[in-house]
Design an enzyme around this catalytic site. Sequence first.
Site, PDB file in Angstrom:
ATOM      1  NE  ARG A 196      21.857  18.305 -16.959  1.00 46.89           N
ATOM      2  CZ  ARG A 196      21.749  17.748 -18.421  1.00 46.89           C
ATOM      3  NH1 ARG A 196      21.183  16.566 -18.540  1.00 46.89           N
ATOM      4  NH2 ARG A 196      21.836  18.459 -19.376  1.00 46.89           N
ATOM      5  CG  HIS A 236      17.058  19.852 -17.792  1.00 51.90           C
ATOM      6  ND1 HIS A 236      17.382  19.324 -18.842  1.00 51.90           N
ATOM      7  CD2 HIS A 236      18.183  20.795 -17.621  1.00 51.90           C
ATOM      8  CE1 HIS A 236      18.844  19.504 -19.115  1.00 51.90           C
ATOM      9  NE2 HIS A 236      19.162  20.387 -18.152  1.00 51.90           N
ATOM     10  CD1 TRP A 241      32.098  21.739 -15.437  1.00 54.72           C
ATOM     11  CD2 TRP A 241      30.583  19.938 -14.888  1.00 54.72           C
ATOM     12  NE1 TRP A 241      30.800  21.514 -16.381  1.00 54.72           N
ATOM     13  CE2 TRP A 241      30.124  20.407 -16.097  1.00 54.72           C
ATOM     14  CE3 TRP A 241      29.892  18.952 -14.181  1.00 54.72           C
ATOM     15  CZ2 TRP A 241      28.834  20.030 -16.755  1.00 54.72           C
ATOM     16  CZ3 TRP A 241      28.693  18.656 -14.968  1.00 54.72           C
ATOM     17  CH2 TRP A 241      28.162  18.940 -16.038  1.00 54.72           C
TER      18      TRP A 241
HETATM   19 FE1  DDH Z   1      23.992  21.591 -16.456  1.00 50.86          FE
HETATM   20  N1  DDH Z   1      24.766  19.916 -17.797  1.00 50.86           N
HETATM   21  N2  DDH Z   1      23.973  22.668 -17.825  1.00 50.86           N
HETATM   22  N3  DDH Z   1      23.316  23.064 -15.147  1.00 50.86           N
HETATM   23  N4  DDH Z   1      23.938  20.311 -15.017  1.00 50.86           N
HETATM   24  C1  DDH Z   1      24.810  18.737 -17.316  1.00 50.86           C
HETATM   25  C2  DDH Z   1      24.935  18.172 -16.110  1.00 50.86           C
HETATM   26  C3  DDH Z   1      24.373  19.099 -14.937  1.00 50.86           C
HETATM   27  C4  DDH Z   1      24.247  22.592 -19.264  1.00 50.86           C
HETATM   28  C5  DDH Z   1      24.822  21.371 -19.966  1.00 50.86           C
HETATM   29  C6  DDH Z   1      25.123  20.299 -19.041  1.00 50.86           C
HETATM   30  C7  DDH Z   1      22.936  24.145 -15.575  1.00 50.86           C
HETATM   31  C8  DDH Z   1      23.274  24.928 -16.695  1.00 50.86           C
HETATM   32  C9  DDH Z   1      23.816  24.366 -17.784  1.00 50.86           C
HETATM   33  C10 DDH Z   1      23.591  20.388 -13.735  1.00 50.86           C
HETATM   34  C11 DDH Z   1      22.788  21.599 -13.346  1.00 50.86           C
HETATM   35  C12 DDH Z   1      22.737  22.820 -14.120  1.00 50.86           C
HETATM   36  C13 DDH Z   1      25.392  18.156 -18.485  1.00 50.86           C
HETATM   37  C14 DDH Z   1      25.660  16.647 -18.658  1.00 50.86           C
HETATM   38  C15 DDH Z   1      25.393  18.870 -19.518  1.00 50.86           C
HETATM   39  C16 DDH Z   1      25.640  18.720 -21.078  1.00 50.86           C
HETATM   40  C17 DDH Z   1      24.332  15.984 -18.730  1.00 50.86           C
HETATM   41  C18 DDH Z   1      24.777  14.313 -18.681  1.00 50.86           C
HETATM   42  O1  DDH Z   1      25.502  14.125 -20.027  1.00 50.86           O
HETATM   43  O2  DDH Z   1      24.518  13.741 -17.923  1.00 50.86           O
HETATM   44  C19 DDH Z   1      24.526  23.979 -20.134  1.00 50.86           C
HETATM   45  C20 DDH Z   1      24.974  24.157 -21.414  1.00 50.86           C
HETATM   46  C21 DDH Z   1      24.174  25.093 -18.944  1.00 50.86           C
HETATM   47  C22 DDH Z   1      24.303  26.448 -19.256  1.00 50.86           C
HETATM   48  O3  DDH Z   1      23.634  27.145 -18.383  1.00 50.86           O
HETATM   49  C23 DDH Z   1      24.347  27.117 -20.272  1.00 50.86           C
HETATM   50  C24 DDH Z   1      22.102  24.870 -14.454  1.00 50.86           C
HETATM   51  C25 DDH Z   1      21.846  26.466 -14.473  1.00 50.86           C
HETATM   52  C26 DDH Z   1      22.238  24.025 -13.446  1.00 50.86           C
HETATM   53  C27 DDH Z   1      21.333  24.134 -12.043  1.00 50.86           C
HETATM   54  O4  DDH Z   1      21.043  23.189 -11.391  1.00 50.86           O
HETATM   55  C28 DDH Z   1      20.888  25.261 -11.515  1.00 50.86           C
HETATM   56  C29 DDH Z   1      23.930  19.352 -12.786  1.00 50.86           C
HETATM   57  C30 DDH Z   1      23.539  19.059 -11.314  1.00 50.86           C
HETATM   58  C31 DDH Z   1      24.283  18.181 -13.685  1.00 50.86           C
HETATM   59  C32 DDH Z   1      24.971  17.086 -13.268  1.00 50.86           C
HETATM   60  C33 DDH Z   1      24.067  15.894 -13.714  1.00 50.86           C
HETATM   61  C34 DDH Z   1      24.468  14.460 -13.264  1.00 50.86           C
HETATM   62  O5  DDH Z   1      23.777  13.559 -13.850  1.00 50.86           O
HETATM   63  O6  DDH Z   1      25.401  14.250 -12.881  1.00 50.86           O
END
Ligand code: DDH
Length: 288
Positions: A44, A48, A187
Amino acid sequence: QAAKVKGPFVPRYEDYQKVYDAIAKELSEKDDYDDGSYGPVLLRLAWHASGTYDKETNTGGSNGATMRFAPEGDHGANAGLKTARDFLEPIKEKFPWISYSDLWILSGVCAIQEMQGPKIPFRAGRSDRDLSFCTPDGRLPDASKDHTHIRAIFGRMGFNDQEMVALSGAHALGRCHTDRSGYDGPWTFSPTTLTNDYFKLLLEEKWAWKKWNGPKQFEDVKTKSLMMLPTDLVLIKDKSFRSHVDRYAKDNDVFFKEFSDAVLRLFELGVPFVQPEDQRWTFKSSFD
Ligand code: DDH
């Protein structure tokens, strides 16, 4: 007789593999965090850092590691990512020659590969920049929004529908934390192994609004132990997105191939590389 002059240290493939190995070792040793791995939160962080890219102005992206600084580090979307940055600090101390920007992306690559995902070829050459390069808030997706928002955010980075869906498959990993995003839960049932289960579950489970006083999210009707964000459900409601969910749910190899291609592109957005495209490095995983 000429004196032996030691030139500046120019890191090569072998040196980056050493950093990869050090991250992989820490990942396997520090297994008492969250669901047993820092892998998801490292991914993540890399996402980001990269996902702030704007193709019109060629600003944002992983070059710079500007999330180290308050304006960007404090953006709501980045809540909790200090955990990932702190995890990497001892690695940075051990390999001071690597930029934070390359380190964060390399750790994303390592996290995916160590969580049994596909290989993600890598190029080095990102440099750290100061806080004047921080991007404005609002460039990362908002989970409460719809298909228009998803296309606007990822379109700004230069992605098409197919790539948007492929990238979303990262939600097979990790979980939401109430003290970070406000949302709650994982998920999939295997949040530390990359699979196409996110797509399968989207299609196969029945999803209903969770009854709670947190932000609006879905839960699976059968076990109530899994979650989906509003933006996740959009992927099966929108016809074009849905066609790719169907393809990925059916075939994990297709998902892995297209996920790898899209992540590679995400991680390289806006970076002025010297290393040519046809000379990317692929790192050995700890289990290769
Ligand atoms: Fe995500 N993400 N993400 N995400 N994401 C969250 C957690 C993780 C959105 C929202 C959230 C991608 C796209 C989107 C990962 C990878 C990727 C969380 C929760 C939210 C909210 C955070 C928390 O509470 O800790 C949304 C909206 C989108 C969108 O596409 C619209 C993408 C593209 C990726 C990627 O990696 C390419 C991952 C991994 C996590 C889990 C993190 C954790 O600590 O566990």
